[in-house]
Design a protein around this motif. Structure first.
Motif, PDB file in Angstrom:
ATOM      1  N   GLY A  77       7.957   4.268   6.489  1.00 57.77           N
ATOM      2  CA  GLY A  77       8.236   5.324   5.523  1.00 57.77           C
ATOM      3  C   GLY A  77       7.041   5.681   4.662  1.00 57.77           C
ATOM      4  O   GLY A  77       7.110   6.598   3.844  1.00 57.77           O
ATOM      5  N   LYS A  78       5.946   4.960   4.828  1.00 58.28           N
ATOM      6  CA  LYS A  78       4.729   5.251   4.069  1.00 58.28           C
ATOM      7  C   LYS A  78       4.009   6.443   4.689  1.00 58.28           C
ATOM      8  O   LYS A  78       4.214   6.786   5.855  1.00 58.28           O
TER       9      LYS A  78
ATOM     10  N   VAL B 247       0.826  -1.207   0.000  1.00 56.71           N
ATOM     11  CA  VAL B 247       0.000   0.000   0.000  1.00 56.71           C
ATOM     12  C   VAL B 247       0.864   1.262   0.000  1.00 56.71           C
ATOM     13  O   VAL B 247       2.043   1.220   0.348  1.00 56.71           O
ATOM     14  N   ASP B 248       0.252   2.370  -0.366  1.00 60.00           N
ATOM     15  CA  ASP B 248       0.937   3.661  -0.357  1.00 60.00           C
ATOM     16  C   ASP B 248       0.662   4.445   0.918  1.00 60.00           C
ATOM     17  O   ASP B 248       1.448   5.295   1.311  1.00 60.00           O
TER      18      ASP B 248
ATOM     19  N   ASN C 248      10.886  10.028  12.400  1.00 54.00           N
ATOM     20  CA  ASN C 248      11.520  10.450  11.148  1.00 54.00           C
ATOM     21  C   ASN C 248      10.658  10.214   9.912  1.00 54.00           C
ATOM     22  O   ASN C 248      11.160   9.861   8.853  1.00 54.00           O
ATOM     23  N   ASN C 249       9.353  10.389  10.077  1.00 57.69           N
ATOM     24  CA  ASN C 249       8.454  10.276   8.935  1.00 57.69           C
ATOM     25  C   ASN C 249       7.578  11.537   8.891  1.00 57.69           C
ATOM     26  O   ASN C 249       6.651  11.680   9.684  1.00 57.69           O
ATOM     27  N   PRO C 250       7.843  12.436   7.958  1.00 64.72           N
ATOM     28  CA  PRO C 250       7.040  13.659   7.846  1.00 64.72           C
ATOM     29  C   PRO C 250       5.734  13.460   7.071  1.00 64.72           C
ATOM     30  O   PRO C 250       4.918  14.374   6.984  1.00 64.72           O
ATOM     31  N   LYS C 251       5.537  12.246   6.527  1.00 63.38           N
ATOM     32  CA  LYS C 251       4.367  11.990   5.679  1.00 63.38           C
ATOM     33  C   LYS C 251       3.179  11.540   6.540  1.00 63.38           C
ATOM     34  O   LYS C 251       2.967  10.351   6.762  1.00 63.38           O
ATOM     35  N   VAL C 252       2.421  12.533   7.011  1.00 64.64           N
ATOM     36  CA  VAL C 252       1.297  12.249   7.900  1.00 64.64           C
ATOM     37  C   VAL C 252       0.155  13.204   7.596  1.00 64.64           C
ATOM     38  O   VAL C 252       0.382  14.349   7.201  1.00 64.64           O
TER      39      VAL C 252
END
Length: 169
Positions: free
Chosen positions: A29-30, A6-7, A56-60
């Motif tokens: 990292g998704k 999944v993305d 360390n994951n800014p994708k939220v």
């Protein structure tokens, strides 16, 4: 395991306060989509977002889906959208915010006639995106049919929402 396929990893509303789950999702990292619990304040979402970004994951992103209002209804407090945008982009889940849980029939109800109203208001206050669940025949949908938009009404709604967006830019 899901991250291989999944993305976006979506964390359900009732699990959004589970640190181990949030950290594990972040470490893939998704993009991590956090459904705001109907029992949480907008300010409380900063802690869920922080658990993702501290890993360390800014994708939220945060999914707004209303607050419990009594025992059988949800209501969107549009002030919360701008509050939560201080922490992450906010997507308004239009159709789920129109659910009416805990009905006497034992089946969740909904207010699909208010989809356009809720979506226009979300655009007007600056939501970063909308989630609208749709189906060709909502009454035959296997889940959430009571609050879905009929598929044949989606194009007209999107045209109206585009005009609202253009008017506020």
């Amino acid at each position: 395991l899901a991250a291989q396929y999944v993305d976006v990893l979506q964390i359900p509303a009732f699990l959004v306060r589970q640190t181990d789950l949030l950290v594990a999702a972040a470490k893939t990292g998704k993009c991590v989509s956090l459904k705001k619990g109907q029992f949480l304040s907008p300010e409380a979402m900063q802690f869920a977002v922080q658990k993702i970004t501290d890993s360390n994951n800014p994708k939220v992103a945060i999914i707004e889906r209303g607050n419990s209002f009594g025992y059988t209804d949800l209501i969107v407090d549009y002030r919360g959208i701008s509050t939560m945008q201080q922490y992450a982009p906010v997507i308004l889940d239009v159709t789920h915010s129109l659910q009416q849980p805990n009905q006497n029939s034992g089946v969740t109800g909904g207010r699909p006639e208010l989809i356009e109203t809720i979506a226009k208001a979300g655009i007007a206050v600056g939501a970063d995106g909308l989630f609208i669940e749709t189906h060709p025949t909502p009454e035959r949908a296997l889940s959430d049919g009571a609050n879905m938009l009929r598929l044949d009404r989606l194009e007209d709604l999107m045209q109206k929402l585009t005009r609202v967006r253009e008017a506020i830019i």
